[in-house]
Design a protein around this motif. Structure first.
Motif, short mmCIF file in Angstrom:
data_model
loop_
_atom_site.label_atom_id
_atom_site.label_comp_id
_atom_site.label_asym_id
_atom_site.label_seq_id
_atom_site.Cartn_x
_atom_site.Cartn_y
_atom_site.Cartn_z
N UNK A 79 -25.76 36.10 3.64
CA UNK A 79 -26.68 36.98 2.91
C UNK A 79 -27.98 36.25 2.58
N UNK A 80 -27.86 35.02 2.11
CA UNK A 80 -29.07 34.25 1.76
C UNK A 80 -29.91 33.97 2.99
N UNK A 81 -29.24 33.73 4.11
CA UNK A 81 -29.99 33.47 5.35
C UNK A 81 -30.76 34.72 5.78
N UNK A 82 -30.13 35.89 5.66
CA UNK A 82 -30.81 37.13 6.02
C UNK A 82 -31.95 37.43 5.05
N UNK A 83 -31.76 37.13 3.78
CA UNK A 83 -32.82 37.38 2.80
C UNK A 83 -34.08 36.59 3.12
N UNK A 84 -33.91 35.43 3.73
CA UNK A 84 -35.06 34.59 4.07
C UNK A 84 -35.35 34.63 5.57
N UNK A 85 -34.96 35.73 6.21
CA UNK A 85 -35.16 35.85 7.66
C UNK A 85 -36.64 35.75 8.01
N UNK A 86 -36.91 35.00 9.05
CA UNK A 86 -38.28 34.86 9.55
C UNK A 86 -38.34 35.38 10.98
N UNK A 87 -39.53 35.61 11.44
CA UNK A 87 -39.70 36.04 12.83
C UNK A 87 -39.05 35.02 13.76
N UNK A 88 -38.39 35.50 14.80
CA UNK A 88 -37.52 34.67 15.64
C UNK A 88 -38.24 34.28 16.93
#
Length: 625
Positions: free
Chosen positions: A251-260
């Protein structure tokens, strides 16, 4: 090395960062040397990092005699305090850079900004920032409008790690070989305060052990930041074991998702299907072989780089605009992995009905490190393409480390050979050891060969002893001239007056119920402890207190009922645990199936036992005492 956090074709400049935090801001001081008159600005807590300056004495002997026996002078003793202020007071002040290679960008760059990643444990409290060579550098420059996302970055280091022609004084020099000359150049300008070296962590290539350089490179991105809310919503629709990985780490990783950044500068890999004109104004994304053949007029038989890189597409704007050529990059391999749920069935070109019936997938399983890898790309691509998660259930395991807690390494050979472990204790023992370890709870495991031996001792030996006791007493009937062993009717077993028969049958039904419930919830780690308790009850309670009946000392009929009960209990247990111990249970089953007519050829062809009757408490044995 390509950092994923860098954008495509950005422009970067140099600047200074001064830390400022709203809770505990640094105090800065402006001091002047009492001996040279030079003025310095530095964090007050780091003032000691400035060397003590003294004028050169014409008579070294006189100077040494005067200072002999004197106390060592402190930095503050040799500097005059001119001003004390907070870091925020320096924000937006301009400064003169050490070198003039980027003077054309002085309107936006070469000014002071504030950020809280600067530490006070060493240095000066002042950090130079170059957005093309660091994650924090890039972030701070974006936040302070030094650069804009999507612009070209000025990268003064080429693909070989050498300075470009823009850096005129050191052009062509490898960056790690130019340190001494750069120091001398700064010293020549009269701007060198102090030199030195210190040890710090640094990235190295895990294959060649050579140092790596952070450098921005042109990349193609998937715009993920706009999908963030939908990613979080789709994650909430999935079921994870253990659940804290989903609710915290992922969840935390998705909250801080950046352009890939999905492109890689390699030869081998799936080519990016992007054709672009020479002026960059026309871009065509190819979505099928048929489309490429139609636009290019070429026949396509192979999609590897060496077969399609020379294929061109005429510009739709007319012949005077030339042709479109494929970009050099290939896909990030995780893009291909994340496409697995539909790519493996060649969707959408075929199998549309099959895909519609089976997507999202029922479950996936991988290691904890894939929360930022495969799990992530599965979720991202499925959300972008279909608006739903790629899976319903997920089993996440931890990492297996060497016994000393370090990463297992073929180079260091710090772990026992898996084949040696299997040869000594069997594959089933290894499987149960891992299933009953912290690994299945997404935690780390320090692998110990002794742990596999303990599984043999605590699980397989008691289990096999109960099976052997059954076989020996079944054979005894024939030795004593009685009819061969055969199962009594289910009704006779169910109507057995013996309380131990009733109890072990109930315990077996409880085992079936428990394993089915836990497997439906994908909780592997609960099964082995329950199995151990069941085997303990079977061997140390049922068999132990039933020896006389099983050996025929209470009459033939009672003996056959007891043997049939033990047979059914062992057969049911084998079927329940066959997916955990496929080889051991198969060996037992192949002998036990001889008693049953029309039995399956393998235990792995058998259905999972059905729950029958009431599931009584497993502690029914307490009544016996």
């Amino acid at each position: 090395m390509r950092p994923l956090w860098l954008g495509r074709l950005h422009r970067g400049l140099s600047l200074v960062i001064l830390p400022f935090a709203s809770i505990l801001p640094f105090d800065y001081v402006k001091v002047r040397s009492k001996y040279t008159g030079k003025v310095y600005v530095i964090a007050e807590c780091l003032l000691s990092s400035i060397p003590v300056e003294k004028p050169k004495s014409s008579d070294s002997k006189t100077s040494s005699s005067k200072t002999k026996g004197a106390k060592t002078e402190k930095p503050m003793d040799s500097y005059e305090l001119l001003q004390k202020f907070k870091g925020s007071e320096l924000v937006n002040k301009k400064y003169e850079p050490l070198f003039n290679y980027f003077q054309e960008f002085s309107d936006a760059a070469f000014r002071v900004v504030a950020d809280n990643y600067v530490t006070s444990d060493r240095g000066t409290g002042i950090v130079h920032c170059a957005p093309a060579f660091g994650e924090d550098d890039y972030r701070v420059c974006i936040e302070n409008k030094i650069i804009n996302k999507g612009e070209n970055l000025v990268v003064a280091v080429d693909d070989d790690g050498c300075f470009t022609e823009r850096i005129t004084d050191f052009s062509g020099r490898y960056v790690k070989d130019a340190d001494k000359d750069i120091i001398e150049a700064v010293k020549g300008k009269g701007r060198l305060v102090k030199t030195g070296s210190f040890m710090h962590s640094y990235p190295f290539c895990w294959r060649s052990d050579t140092p790596l350089l952070y450098r921005a490179v042109p990349s193609w991105f998937v715009r993920l930041e706009k999908l963030k809310d939908q990613l979080l919503e789709n994650n909430s629709q999935t079921y994870w074991v253990p659940d804290y990985v989903k609710d915290k780490r992922f969840h935390n990783w998705l909250e801080n998702a950046r352009d890939w950044a999905i492109s890689r500068s390699r030869f081998w890999g799936t080519p990016l299907p992007v054709w672009i004109s020479g002026d960059g104004e026309e871009i065509v994304v190819i979505d099928s072989v048929a489309k490429l053949e139609k636009l290019s007029g070429a026949k396509v038989f192979d999609l590897h780089r060496h077969k399609i890189d020379d294929i061109t597409i005429p510009s739709s704007r007319g012949p005077e605009f030339g042709v479109l050529r494929r970009v050099d990059d290939v896909f990030d391999c995780w893009f291909e992995s994340g496409s697995m749920p539909y790519a493996y069935i060649h969707y959408p070109f075929e199998n549309e009905e099959f895909f519609a019936e089976n997507f999202p997938g029922h479950f996936v399983a991988e290691g904890l490190d894939q929360t930022r890898g495969w799990f992530y790309t599965l979720m991202v691509l499925s959300t972008a393409l279909f608006g739903k998660p790629a899976f319903r259930n997920l089993v996440c395991n931890g990492l297996v480390l060497a016994e000393d807690g370090k990463k297992m390494s073929k180079k260091l050979k710090n772990y026992p050979s898996p084949m040696d472990v299997i040869d000594d204790y069997g594959a089933d023992a290894l499987r149960l050891y891992l299933i009953n370890s912290p690994v299945v709870r997404a935690e780390t495991l320090r692998f110990k060969k002794d742990g596999v031996y303990n599984v043999v001792k605590d699980v397989f030996l008691p289990w096999y002893n109960a099976y052997r006791f059954l076989v020996q007493n079944a054979q005894r009937l024939e030795v004593e001239g009685l009819a061969p062993f055969s199962l009594v009717s289910p009704t006779a077993q169910q109507n057995s007056y013996n309380v131990l028969d009733q109890w072990i049958n109930s315990a077996t039904r409880s085992l079936v119920h428990f394993v089915r419930k836990e497997m439906d919830a994908y909780r592997l780690y609960t099964v082995v402890p329950y199995l151990l308790k069941f085997l303990d009850d079977l061997t140390n309670v049922y068999v132990r207190f039933n020896r006389k009946r099983l050996k025929g000392r209470t009459g033939e009929e009672d003996c056959r009922i007891a043997l049939s009960t033990l047979y059914n209990v062992l057969l049911t247990a084998c079927k329940v645990i066959s997916s955990f111990t496929p080889f051991f249970t198969e060996v037992l089953y192949q002998n036990m199936r001889k008693v049953c007519a029309n039995s399956e050829e393998s235990i792995h062809y058998c259905s999972f036992p059905q729950e029958e009757g009431e599931v009584l408490p497993n502690h029914f044995v307490d009544v016996l005492s």
